[in-house]
Write a protein that holds these residues in place. Structure first.
Motif, mmCIF file in Angstrom:
data_model
loop_
_atom_site.group_PDB
_atom_site.id
_atom_site.type_symbol
_atom_site.label_atom_id
_atom_site.label_comp_id
_atom_site.label_asym_id
_atom_site.label_seq_id
_atom_site.Cartn_x
_atom_site.Cartn_y
_atom_site.Cartn_z
ATOM 1 N N LEU A 1 0.835 -1.207 0.000
ATOM 2 C CA LEU A 1 0.000 0.000 0.000
ATOM 3 C C LEU A 1 0.867 1.254 0.000
ATOM 4 C CD1 LEU A 1 -2.739 -0.756 2.706
ATOM 5 C CD2 LEU A 1 -3.161 -0.380 0.276
ATOM 6 N N GLY A 2 0.407 2.295 -0.672
ATOM 7 C CA GLY A 2 0.990 3.620 -0.466
ATOM 8 C C GLY A 2 2.230 3.939 -1.257
ATOM 9 N N VAL A 3 3.203 4.550 -0.563
ATOM 10 C CA VAL A 3 4.381 5.134 -1.207
ATOM 11 C C VAL A 3 5.641 4.652 -0.508
ATOM 12 C CG1 VAL A 3 5.490 7.292 -1.944
ATOM 13 C CG2 VAL A 3 3.017 7.212 -1.631
ATOM 14 N N LEU B 1 -0.613 3.953 2.672
ATOM 15 C CA LEU B 1 -1.702 4.884 2.379
ATOM 16 C C LEU B 1 -2.688 4.217 1.433
ATOM 17 C CD1 LEU B 1 0.529 8.005 1.622
ATOM 18 C CD2 LEU B 1 -0.880 7.713 3.671
ATOM 19 N N LEU B 2 -3.978 4.476 1.640
ATOM 20 C CA LEU B 2 -4.975 3.989 0.711
ATOM 21 C C LEU B 2 -4.927 4.809 -0.579
ATOM 22 C CD1 LEU B 2 -8.051 3.351 3.041
ATOM 23 C CD2 LEU B 2 -6.202 1.787 2.395
ATOM 24 N N PRO B 3 -5.492 4.302 -1.678
ATOM 25 C CA PRO B 3 -5.490 5.072 -2.929
ATOM 26 C C PRO B 3 -6.094 6.458 -2.740
ATOM 27 C CG PRO B 3 -6.177 2.812 -3.336
ATOM 28 C CD PRO B 3 -6.083 2.962 -1.851
ATOM 29 N N GLY B 4 -5.455 7.452 -3.348
ATOM 30 C CA GLY B 4 -5.921 8.829 -3.250
ATOM 31 C C GLY B 4 -4.790 9.807 -3.479
ATOM 32 N N SER B 5 -5.082 11.083 -3.312
ATOM 33 C CA SER B 5 -4.094 12.138 -3.496
ATOM 34 C C SER B 5 -3.561 12.602 -2.142
ATOM 35 C CB SER B 5 -4.724 13.333 -4.234
ATOM 36 O OG SER B 5 -3.776 14.359 -4.421
ATOM 37 N N SER C 1 -1.902 0.003 -5.046
ATOM 38 C CA SER C 1 -0.599 -0.612 -5.270
ATOM 39 C C SER C 1 -0.536 -2.116 -5.043
ATOM 40 C CB SER C 1 0.450 0.084 -4.394
ATOM 41 O OG SER C 1 0.440 1.474 -4.605
ATOM 42 N N PRO C 2 -1.246 -2.711 -4.057
ATOM 43 C CA PRO C 2 -1.131 -4.163 -3.883
ATOM 44 C C PRO C 2 -1.467 -4.971 -5.129
ATOM 45 C CG PRO C 2 -2.117 -3.197 -1.934
ATOM 46 C CD PRO C 2 -2.042 -2.097 -2.966
ATOM 47 N N THR D 1 -5.443 2.903 -10.958
ATOM 48 C CA THR D 1 -5.972 1.544 -11.182
ATOM 49 C C THR D 1 -6.661 1.032 -9.941
ATOM 50 O OG1 THR D 1 -3.882 0.593 -10.521
ATOM 51 C CG2 THR D 1 -4.228 0.958 -12.854
ATOM 52 N N VAL D 2 -7.539 1.801 -10.360
ATOM 53 C CA VAL D 2 -8.166 1.244 -9.218
ATOM 54 C C VAL D 2 -8.214 -0.255 -9.482
ATOM 55 C CG1 VAL D 2 -10.071 1.405 -7.663
ATOM 56 C CG2 VAL D 2 -9.708 3.054 -9.604
#
Length: 319
Positions: free
Chosen positions: A192-194, A234-238, A260-261, A316-317
């Motif tokens: 997840l995340g960055v 982090l969950l998907p988002g900005s 990302s997973p 992607t989601v």
């Protein structure tokens, strides 16, 4: 780590489903009440087993973990303790990453054979979706999962995997079958995340640089390791990421984080500081009970050097 308390387990003589003298080590201490607690001074004597785990957490870069317990069937997430700033007066102790923790807990419970039902143990509380905030279940001081998240920069959940504390060995295969898919899906969430590195202008890795998402500053600021690496779940988002090097200002970067997973890799972004001073280790993590206001904790709040850009990414989601 197969067991944090092997002495307690071996010393147990009564294998009762609902009570275990094996909870305590040779010194009579409950090791899951033995870690430093950021919200209360729990005045415990740190046991050798606990200190060994603390050393392990501090010497390795763990990102995601789970600790396995028996006695219920539920995925429990931080905080286990809290104060009014975290919502304790309302019976729920919320971290800045509460959405991520709920996602992690639900990832496990929904992929477990029956945890998601939330009421499999009969005499236990009903847990919607098979998850619970630790404090909402019951307050716990000195727990391992809070320590990992606050001091270890590692997202940890507690997995209660059996209604009976001492299920017979004959049930081991069934337990594996029930948990296999959940374990695999949970492990995948480490992506997840960055993630990335913080580097100097000559490409040298910079340790001890604070890297956090704006609005998600941690009680103990998350910093790069000795290789200049950082990891943020982090969950998907900005998100606006803020990299702060002591004495060298801050860099802001807006990133659009995908799911990302699915690709088995977190979004990768490296920060580069054109000028940087010597970075001494700043042991700014708390050792006493603190925190009525999270905003005053992190040094990564008022950047002085702004590099703001928008990166467009195809969207992607583990008591």
């Amino acid at each position: 780590m197969p067991s944090m308390n092997p002495d307690g387990f071996e010393a147990t003589t009564v294998h009762d489903c609902y009570y275990s003298e094996g909870r305590f080590n040779k010194n009579g201490e409950d090791l899951n009440r033995n870690f430093p607690d950021v919200f209360n001074s729990n005045n415990v004597t740190i046991q050798p087993e606990t200190q060994a785990v603390i050393n392990w957490i501090q010497n390795e870069t763990f990102v995601l973990s789970a600790n396995l317990h028996g006695g219920a069937l539920v995925a429990s997430y931080t905080f286990d303790n809290g104060n009014p700033a975290t919502g304790s007066l309302r019976g729920y102790s919320r971290s800045r990453d509460d959405d991520v923790f709920i996602h992690l807990a639900r990832t496990y419970s929904s992929n477990h054979a029956s945890m998601y039902k939330g009421n499999e143990c009969g005499n236990k509380p009903v847990f919607p979706y098979g998850i619970t905030n630790g404090y909402a279940w019951y307050q716990l001081k000195g727990g391992m999962q809070d320590y990992n998240y606050i001091w270890g920069q590692c997202f940890e959940i507690t997995l209660e995997l059996s209604c009976c504390k001492y299920p017979p060995a004959s049930q081991l295969q069934a337990f594996w079958n029930d948990n296999k898919a959940a374990l695999i899906e949970y492990i995948k969430q480490v992506h997840l995340g960055v993630k990335g590195q913080v580097l100097g202008r000559h490409g040298q890795p910079l340790p001890n640089v604070i890297v956090e998402a704006k609005g998600r500053e941690h009680i103990c600021p998350y910093r790069t390791n000795r290789h200049g690496e950082y990891y943020l779940l982090l969950l998907p988002g900005s998100y606006v990421l803020n990299a702060t090097a002591p004495g060298s200002g801050s860099i802001l970067k807006t990133l659009l984080v995908p799911n990302s997973p699915e690709n088995f890799s977190a979004l990768k972004y490296d920060f580069v500081f054109p000028e940087v001073s010597t970075l001494a280790r700043d042991a700014s993590c708390p050792t006493k009970s603190l925190y009525q206001d999270f905003e005053s904790i992190s040094a990564a709040v008022k950047p002085t050097l702004h590099f703001l850009a928008l990166v467009t990414v195809l969207y992607t989601v583990f008591k």
